[in-house]
Write a protein that holds these residues in place. Structure first.
Motif, PDB file in Angstrom:
ATOM      1  N   UNK A  53       0.864  -1.117  -0.063  1.00 20.56           N
ATOM      2  CA  UNK A  53      -0.007  -0.033   0.057  1.00 20.56           C
ATOM      3  C   UNK A  53       0.823   1.272   0.109  1.00 20.56           C
ATOM      4  N   UNK A  54       1.886   1.344   0.905  1.00 22.91           N
ATOM      5  CA  UNK A  54       2.524   2.425   0.869  1.00 22.91           C
ATOM      6  C   UNK A  54       3.404   2.543  -0.417  1.00 22.91           C
ATOM      7  N   UNK A 115       8.508   4.702  10.146  1.00 21.89           N
ATOM      8  CA  UNK A 115       8.881   3.703  11.316  1.00 21.89           C
ATOM      9  C   UNK A 115       8.367   3.806  12.523  1.00 21.89           C
ATOM     10  N   UNK A 116       7.780   5.100  12.977  1.00 19.84           N
ATOM     11  CA  UNK A 116       7.330   5.242  14.180  1.00 19.84           C
ATOM     12  C   UNK A 116       5.850   6.069  14.247  1.00 19.84           C
ATOM     13  N   UNK A 121       7.648  -1.965  10.376  1.00 20.41           N
ATOM     14  CA  UNK A 121       8.802  -2.383  10.712  1.00 20.41           C
ATOM     15  C   UNK A 121      10.022  -2.033   9.646  1.00 20.41           C
ATOM     16  N   UNK A 122      11.302  -2.480   9.962  1.00 15.65           N
ATOM     17  CA  UNK A 122      12.315  -1.994   9.091  1.00 15.65           C
ATOM     18  C   UNK A 122      12.202  -2.524   7.712  1.00 15.65           C
ATOM     19  N   UNK A 123      12.075  -3.736   7.603  1.00 16.89           N
ATOM     20  CA  UNK A 123      11.806  -4.404   6.195  1.00 16.89           C
ATOM     21  C   UNK A 123      10.960  -3.550   5.262  1.00 16.89           C
ATOM     22  N   UNK A 124       9.744  -3.539   5.822  1.00 21.69           N
ATOM     23  CA  UNK A 124       8.559  -2.885   5.079  1.00 21.69           C
ATOM     24  C   UNK A 124       8.896  -1.465   4.685  1.00 21.69           C
ATOM     25  N   UNK A 125       9.448  -0.484   5.792  1.00 19.20           N
ATOM     26  CA  UNK A 125       9.855   0.917   5.637  1.00 19.20           C
ATOM     27  C   UNK A 125      11.039   0.839   4.462  1.00 19.20           C
ATOM     28  N   UNK A 126      11.956   0.093   4.611  1.00 14.59           N
ATOM     29  CA  UNK A 126      13.128  -0.018   3.767  1.00 14.59           C
ATOM     30  C   UNK A 126      12.538  -0.537   1.934  1.00 14.59           C
ATOM     31  N   UNK A 127      11.585  -1.265   2.153  1.00 11.79           N
ATOM     32  CA  UNK A 127      11.080  -1.783   0.802  1.00 11.79           C
ATOM     33  C   UNK A 127      10.265  -0.460  -0.044  1.00 11.79           C
ATOM     34  N   UNK A 128       9.758   0.131   1.158  1.00  6.19           N
ATOM     35  CA  UNK A 128       8.899   1.459   0.471  1.00  6.19           C
ATOM     36  C   UNK A 128       9.846   2.512  -0.225  1.00  6.19           C
ATOM     37  N   UNK A 134      20.020  -2.322   5.811  1.00  4.04           N
ATOM     38  CA  UNK A 134      20.861  -1.842   6.438  1.00  4.04           C
ATOM     39  C   UNK A 134      21.231  -0.336   6.045  1.00  4.04           C
ATOM     40  N   UNK A 135      20.958   0.133   4.885  1.00  9.73           N
ATOM     41  CA  UNK A 135      20.785   1.452   4.692  1.00  9.73           C
ATOM     42  C   UNK A 135      19.740   2.295   5.517  1.00  9.73           C
ATOM     43  N   UNK A 136      18.718   1.584   5.644  1.00  7.24           N
ATOM     44  CA  UNK A 136      17.681   1.950   6.625  1.00  7.24           C
ATOM     45  C   UNK A 136      18.285   2.317   7.919  1.00  7.24           C
ATOM     46  N   UNK A 137      18.920   1.213   8.330  1.00  3.96           N
ATOM     47  CA  UNK A 137      19.351   1.317   9.743  1.00  3.96           C
ATOM     48  C   UNK A 137      20.356   2.404   9.986  1.00  3.96           C
TER      49      UNK A 137
END
Length: 157
Positions: A53-54, A115-116, A121-128, A134-137
């Motif tokens: 969706x995002x 994220x907040x 979660x990190x995987x979802x946000x990074x995919x969007x 790792x770049x997201x972190x």
């Protein structure tokens, strides 16, 4: 995996509003996001439906800016935008936090919002965002560092 449509609709709307800063346009893009989602939902059998969706919403916002020839919101434009509707109002409880958030780039603000505020979660946000976890972190850590310095009274820049 079922999703709570009413809750997701509100989150997607806030996400679209973050990008376009216009109530009716954000509503239109949110509706189009769900139309496209339902058109393809039966074919989605892997990954997160929420992240999908995002991704649709982000692409529609990008398409809007390309089609109209306008630019996406930059830090300078974000400061100039004013309106009565503030979808991130709950995050900006104190003036200190509001001011600290302004010191972040639009990209950092989007990352932290996903994220907040949107609780992805990190995987979802990074995919969007189209980046690796790792770049997201790394980017998240840097954004939180800037916020922490600013809130502690230090110079974040």
């Amino acid at each position: 995996m079922a999703i709570d449509l009413e809750e997701e609709y509100d989150k997607i709307y806030r996400y679209c509003y973050f990008h376009v800063r216009e109530q009716y346009l954000a509503e239109d893009i949110t509706q189009e996001t769900f139309l496209r989602y339902f058109k393809r939902a039966p074919q989605i059998n892997h990954g997160s439906r929420t992240a999908y969706l995002y991704t649709i919403a982000r692409n529609l916002c990008t398409d809007y800016f390309r089609r109209t020839g306008t630019e996406e919101l930059t830090e300078e434009k974000a400061e100039a935008v004013s309106g009565t509707e503030r979808p991130m109002e709950g995050l900006e409880d104190s003036m200190d936090l509001k001011e600290a958030l302004k010191t972040l780039t639009v990209e950092q603000q989007e990352l932290l919002m996903l994220r907040y505020a949107q609780e992805l979660n990190v995987s979802e946000a990074a995919r969007i965002l189209g980046i690796s976890r790792f770049a997201f972190y790394r980017r998240e850590k840097e954004a939180l560092k800037v916020l922490k310095l600013k809130l502690e009274g230090g110079d974040a820049q």
